[in-house]
Design a protein around this motif. Structure first.
Motif, mmCIF file in Angstrom:
data_model
loop_
_atom_site.group_PDB
_atom_site.id
_atom_site.type_symbol
_atom_site.label_atom_id
_atom_site.label_comp_id
_atom_site.label_asym_id
_atom_site.label_seq_id
_atom_site.Cartn_x
_atom_site.Cartn_y
_atom_site.Cartn_z
ATOM 1 N N VAL A 42 0.759 -1.180 0.139
ATOM 2 C CA VAL A 42 0.185 -0.188 0.197
ATOM 3 C C VAL A 42 0.781 1.234 -0.112
ATOM 4 N N ALA A 43 2.043 1.271 0.677
ATOM 5 C CA ALA A 43 2.629 2.443 0.705
ATOM 6 C C ALA A 43 3.474 2.715 -0.644
ATOM 7 N N GLU A 44 3.964 1.702 -1.496
ATOM 8 C CA GLU A 44 4.139 2.089 -2.815
ATOM 9 C C GLU A 44 3.072 2.269 -3.749
ATOM 10 N N THR A 45 2.167 1.934 -3.542
ATOM 11 C CA THR A 45 0.600 2.306 -4.442
ATOM 12 C C THR A 45 0.472 3.647 -3.971
ATOM 13 N N ALA A 46 0.362 4.177 -2.946
ATOM 14 C CA ALA A 46 0.186 5.556 -2.455
ATOM 15 C C ALA A 46 1.253 6.408 -3.232
ATOM 16 N N GLY A 47 2.482 5.957 -3.153
ATOM 17 C CA GLY A 47 3.632 7.078 -3.896
ATOM 18 C C GLY A 47 3.394 6.925 -5.162
ATOM 19 N N LYS A 48 2.954 5.926 -6.074
ATOM 20 C CA LYS A 48 3.030 5.561 -7.282
ATOM 21 C C LYS A 48 1.844 6.361 -7.933
ATOM 22 N N HIS A 49 0.673 6.206 -7.189
ATOM 23 C CA HIS A 49 -0.725 6.750 -7.806
ATOM 24 C C HIS A 49 -1.322 8.043 -7.152
ATOM 25 N N PHE A 50 -0.718 8.419 -6.156
ATOM 26 C CA PHE A 50 -1.164 9.368 -5.342
ATOM 27 C C PHE A 50 -0.094 10.273 -4.631
ATOM 28 N N ALA A 51 1.123 10.323 -5.426
ATOM 29 C CA ALA A 51 2.161 11.076 -4.894
ATOM 30 C C ALA A 51 1.901 12.485 -4.626
ATOM 31 N N GLY A 52 2.103 13.037 -3.491
ATOM 32 C CA GLY A 52 1.769 14.473 -2.817
ATOM 33 C C GLY A 52 0.476 14.762 -2.657
ATOM 34 N N GLU A 53 -0.579 13.992 -2.780
ATOM 35 C CA GLU A 53 -2.099 14.092 -2.812
ATOM 36 C C GLU A 53 -2.347 14.236 -1.048
ATOM 37 N N ASP A 54 -3.100 15.303 -0.970
ATOM 38 C CA ASP A 54 -3.472 15.449 0.651
ATOM 39 C C ASP A 54 -4.865 15.062 0.561
ATOM 40 N N GLY A 55 -5.404 14.832 1.752
ATOM 41 C CA GLY A 55 -7.199 14.520 1.999
ATOM 42 C C GLY A 55 -7.293 13.034 1.375
ATOM 43 N N LEU A 56 -6.626 12.167 1.469
ATOM 44 C CA LEU A 56 -6.854 10.848 1.185
ATOM 45 C C LEU A 56 -7.239 10.165 2.503
ATOM 46 N N LYS A 57 -7.977 9.015 2.059
ATOM 47 C CA LYS A 57 -8.618 8.138 3.194
ATOM 48 C C LYS A 57 -7.948 6.753 2.725
ATOM 49 N N LEU A 58 -7.813 6.018 3.760
ATOM 50 C CA LEU A 58 -7.217 4.538 3.954
ATOM 51 C C LEU A 58 -8.378 3.647 4.236
ATOM 52 N N LEU A 59 -8.916 2.881 3.691
ATOM 53 C CA LEU A 59 -9.922 1.871 3.921
ATOM 54 C C LEU A 59 -9.270 0.540 4.098
ATOM 55 N N ALA A 60 -9.650 -0.166 5.198
ATOM 56 C CA ALA A 60 -9.415 -1.446 5.706
ATOM 57 C C ALA A 60 -10.435 -2.543 5.221
ATOM 58 N N VAL A 61 -10.244 -3.546 4.473
ATOM 59 C CA VAL A 61 -11.111 -4.666 4.391
ATOM 60 C C VAL A 61 -10.637 -5.937 4.576
ATOM 61 N N ASN A 62 -11.345 -6.708 5.220
ATOM 62 C CA ASN A 62 -11.218 -8.255 5.368
ATOM 63 C C ASN A 62 -11.399 -8.922 3.973
ATOM 64 N N PRO A 63 -10.453 -9.617 3.694
ATOM 65 C CA PRO A 63 -10.797 -10.108 2.104
ATOM 66 C C PRO A 63 -11.648 -11.425 2.267
ATOM 67 N N ALA A 64 -11.859 -12.040 3.316
ATOM 68 C CA ALA A 64 -12.320 -13.410 3.451
ATOM 69 C C ALA A 64 -14.015 -13.478 2.929
ATOM 70 N N PRO A 65 -14.515 -12.499 3.731
ATOM 71 C CA PRO A 65 -15.945 -12.293 3.143
ATOM 72 C C PRO A 65 -16.048 -11.839 1.566
ATOM 73 N N LEU A 66 -15.472 -11.543 0.914
ATOM 74 C CA LEU A 66 -15.388 -11.368 -0.573
ATOM 75 C C LEU A 66 -15.790 -12.282 -1.386
ATOM 76 N N GLY A 67 -15.149 -13.368 -0.881
ATOM 77 C CA GLY A 67 -15.238 -14.697 -1.637
ATOM 78 C C GLY A 67 -14.515 -14.878 -3.095
#
Length: 114
Positions: A42-67
């Protein structure tokens, strides 16, 4: 439990809260699935796709129920990334937190496991 993470801009997060579900950000809509990252990615994702962007939200999801709607597919450097092939629902989100920008970089301290 190993969580997966989604980064949204504030307006994308507001839309999710208002509608109760989302097909994701513009890149997700273009690709036909919702991009997630692991704690290690996720940190690399942020750096690559959201570099320098403020006002972001990080969401956490349990993958198991997504099936079967969650597929692990090769992406950056051949690493397997979680991709969701259905709408993300507010009920899928375990928590959401502000992702602070500190000295030009996103600070994940205390936000993620792993």
């Amino acid at each position: 439990m190993a969580l997966i993470y989604k980064i949204f801009r504030q307006d994308e997060f507001t839309d999710l809260e208002a509608a109760g579900e989302t097909l994701g950000a513009p890149v997700d809509l273009a690709d036909g699935f919702i991009h997630f990252s692991t704690a290690e990615q996720v940190a690399e994702t942020a750096g690559k796709h959201f570099a320098g962007e403020d006002g972001l939200k990080l969401l956490a999801v349990n993958p198991a129920p997504l099936g079967d709607a969650l597929k692990w597919e090769p992406s950056r450097g051949g690493a397997l990334f979680p991709h969701l092939y259905r709408p993300l629902r507010t009920s899928d989100v375990l928590w959401s937190r502000d992702l602070p920008l500190v000295d030009g970089a996103h600070d994940f301290s205390g936000l993620i496991d792993g």
